[in-house]
Scaffold this active site. Structure first.
Site, PDB file in Angstrom:
ATOM      1  CG  HIS A   1      -0.271   0.324   2.492  1.00 43.09           C
ATOM      2  ND1 HIS A   1       0.417  -0.614   3.197  1.00 43.09           N
ATOM      3  CD2 HIS A   1      -0.151   1.489   3.178  1.00 43.09           C
ATOM      4  CE1 HIS A   1       0.928  -0.053   4.286  1.00 43.09           C
ATOM      5  NE2 HIS A   1       0.608   1.222   4.303  1.00 43.09           N
TER       6      HIS A   1
HETATM    7  C1  UD1 Z   1      -2.456   5.325   5.905  1.00 45.87           C
HETATM    8  C2  UD1 Z   1      -1.176   5.865   6.543  1.00 45.87           C
HETATM    9  C3  UD1 Z   1      -0.062   4.853   6.396  1.00 45.87           C
HETATM   10  C4  UD1 Z   1      -0.479   3.510   6.954  1.00 45.87           C
HETATM   11  C5  UD1 Z   1      -1.753   3.082   6.247  1.00 45.87           C
HETATM   12  C6  UD1 Z   1      -2.244   1.744   6.728  1.00 45.87           C
HETATM   13  C7  UD1 Z   1      -0.797   8.280   6.462  1.00 45.87           C
HETATM   14  C8  UD1 Z   1      -0.047   9.353   5.795  1.00 45.87           C
HETATM   15  N1  UD1 Z   1      -0.725   7.071   5.885  1.00 45.87           N
HETATM   16  O1  UD1 Z   1      -2.215   5.198   4.506  1.00 45.87           O
HETATM   17  O2  UD1 Z   1       1.069   5.298   7.117  1.00 45.87           O
HETATM   18  O3  UD1 Z   1       0.551   2.575   6.748  1.00 45.87           O
HETATM   19  O4  UD1 Z   1      -2.747   4.077   6.486  1.00 45.87           O
HETATM   20  O5  UD1 Z   1      -3.374   1.353   6.011  1.00 45.87           O
HETATM   21  O6  UD1 Z   1      -1.422   8.533   7.462  1.00 45.87           O
HETATM   22  N2  UD1 Z   1      -9.770   4.215   1.981  1.00 45.87           N
HETATM   23  C9  UD1 Z   1     -10.910   3.447   2.022  1.00 45.87           C
HETATM   24  N3  UD1 Z   1     -11.381   3.044   3.229  1.00 45.87           N
HETATM   25  C10 UD1 Z   1     -10.774   3.362   4.388  1.00 45.87           C
HETATM   26  C11 UD1 Z   1      -9.610   4.166   4.347  1.00 45.87           C
HETATM   27  C12 UD1 Z   1      -9.116   4.574   3.148  1.00 45.87           C
HETATM   28  O7  UD1 Z   1     -11.494   3.116   1.002  1.00 45.87           O
HETATM   29  O8  UD1 Z   1     -11.253   2.951   5.468  1.00 45.87           O
HETATM   30  C13 UD1 Z   1      -9.219   4.629   0.670  1.00 45.87           C
HETATM   31  C14 UD1 Z   1      -9.522   6.018   0.252  1.00 45.87           C
HETATM   32  O9  UD1 Z   1      -9.800   6.011  -1.088  1.00 45.87           O
HETATM   33  C15 UD1 Z   1      -8.226   6.769   0.503  1.00 45.87           C
HETATM   34  C16 UD1 Z   1      -7.178   5.689   0.336  1.00 45.87           C
HETATM   35  O10 UD1 Z   1      -7.820   4.479   0.732  1.00 45.87           O
HETATM   36  O11 UD1 Z   1      -8.063   7.816  -0.388  1.00 45.87           O
HETATM   37  C17 UD1 Z   1      -5.947   5.889   1.154  1.00 45.87           C
HETATM   38  O12 UD1 Z   1      -6.265   6.154   2.529  1.00 45.87           O
HETATM   39  P1  UD1 Z   1      -5.379   7.192   3.387  1.00 45.87           P
HETATM   40  O13 UD1 Z   1      -5.906   7.280   4.761  1.00 45.87           O
HETATM   41  O14 UD1 Z   1      -5.205   8.452   2.622  1.00 45.87           O
HETATM   42  O15 UD1 Z   1      -3.926   6.564   3.418  1.00 45.87           O
HETATM   43  P2  UD1 Z   1      -3.421   5.046   3.472  1.00 45.87           P
HETATM   44  O16 UD1 Z   1      -2.828   4.729   2.155  1.00 45.87           O
HETATM   45  O17 UD1 Z   1      -4.449   4.131   4.025  1.00 45.87           O
END
Ligand code: UD1
Length: 377
Positions: free
Chosen positions: A212
């Protein structure tokens, strides 16, 4: 604060890797229930059931008292929304100390708010450094550690990094790893879990993959290359790949879905809840990942881990554990897989203080040193 009897601690969780770090802290606080009121604030950075709620169930994490529901967005949007929502919680509930964990956007956002309100702050998993400032987590770590009053480290490298950066030694504590507290506490549930059998996998006969990191999954060429490697590996053994939402949406957006569905033994499944995931990892022949926490979990479970990155902020997983760093290039990964599968099980040690009692040490220090509570708990 005059006549309030109990001191208040507010622990912040936001994203998936935070839940296992806070659960044992919440549990350890119950030993001080006479003196400490502990509450959880969930920022809502992660919000899908399997990315969030299922973890509360698997970890016996108490319901959050506050849920900010900030959701996804750019770094600035997400961080700013967390700050705006967290400030009134602090001014109204008036915690005596805020605990932040790990390195996600919720960590730095809530630290910044609490520090400026004059609230004591403690960072759990302080001092880890990849020395790669292109990683958003590295920025979050450096900034959080610069601001927090109390710094709790999982490994010696964290202590060394903080002291080199000028942290005051009487505020830095080497306490062990609360993520491992959760791992060990979950073992009875893991033993009872049948997810491997349900997926038709034999013990020691398959690989587990997670991806990820933006550096691996946000670039179409890089992601395609990694999917090729997984497809190759799946010719040899089943490959179980619980797909993070970020990765899932990129696979679709970059038109790579056909490539993965072609490989028969490449099993793309939704993100797994904690107990299921640990059960899958425990019985795997090897793990390929770019996660931070999984490097630590495989170290304790003794499962070979190939980390698809050029740096790690967790060097003790290499020094003591089963982890190797491999640049995310097809030939390099293929060679590393060969090596792991040919080798006899590598002897490994558990890093110092990864013994299941880190949270108890943290809460004791917080009670006695940070909050000045005199008691025998
Ligand atoms: C975040 C953390 C990362 C951690 C990871 C674990 C930061 C900068 N990054 O990254 O350090 O290793 O979490 O998972 O804080 N989304 C969903 N459902 C959810 C959450 C997210 O569909 O419950 C999707 C959304 O489209 C979002 C994307 O996943 O845009 C990424 O989520 P985001 O919270 O921006 O960062 P992660 O890549 O999850």
């Amino acid at each position: 604060m005059g006549h309030r009897v109990k001191r208040r601690i507010l622990s912040v969780v936001g994203a998936r890797p935070n839940f296992m770090k806070v659960a044992p802290i919440a549990r350890a606080c119950t030993a001080y229930a006479e003196y400490i009121e502990h509450a959880i604030c969930h920022t809502g950075q992660h919000y899908d059931y399997t990315m969030s709620q299922a973890f509360f169930e698997d970890l016996d994490l108490p319901e959050p008292l506050f849920y900010l529901g900030v959701g996804s967005g750019s770094h600035a949007e997400q961080t700013a929304r967390i700050m705006l929502a967290f400030e009134p919680i602090c001014t109204e509930w008036k915690p005596d100390l805020v605990i932040v964990v790990g390195d996600v956007n919720s960590t730095i956002a809530c630290t910044l708010v609490a520090v400026k309100l004059g609230i004591q702050t403690a960072h759990v998993e302080a001092g880890l450094r990849s020395f790669d400032r292109t990683m958003p987590e590295e920025i979050n770590r450096v900034a959080t550690d610069a601001l927090c009053d109390w710094l709790f480290c999982t490994e010696q490298s964290g202590v060394d990094n903080l002291l080199r950066e000028g942290a005051s030694p009487d505020r830095v504590f080497f306490v062990g790893n609360t993520m491992i507290d959760s791992l060990l506490a979950a073992m009875p549930k893991v033993e009872a879990c049948t997810i491997r059998q349900e997926l038709g996998l034999s013990r020691g006969g398959y690989a587990v993959v997670t991806l990820h990191r933006p550096s691996n999954v946000d670039d179409p060429i890089q992601l395609a290359e990694l999917l090729e490697v997984l497809s190759d590996l799946s010719q040899r053994m089943p490959v179980v790949f619980p797909v993070h939402p970020r990765t899932q949406s990129n696979i679709e957006q970059f038109g790579l879905s056909a490539r993965v569905t072609k490989a028969k033994q490449l099993l793309l499944i939704p993100p797994q809840r904690y107990v299921h995931f640990v059960a899958l990892v425990r019985d795997a022949a090897l793990v390929l990942t770019d996660s931070g926490g999984i490097q630590e979990e495989t170290t304790v479970l003794g499962v070979p881990c190939i980390t698809l990155r050029t740096t790690t902020e967790r060097p003790s997983t290499i020094e003591y554990g089963t982890n190797v760093l491999v640049p995310p290039k097809r030939e390099r990964i293929t060679a590393a897989i060969e090596e792991v599968l040919a080798a006899s099980p590598r002897s490994h040690q558990i890093p110092p203080l990864w013994d299941g009692h880190a949270a108890e040490r943290i809460v004791r220090i917080i009670a006695e040193r940070c909050l000045g509570i005199n008691c025998i708990a």
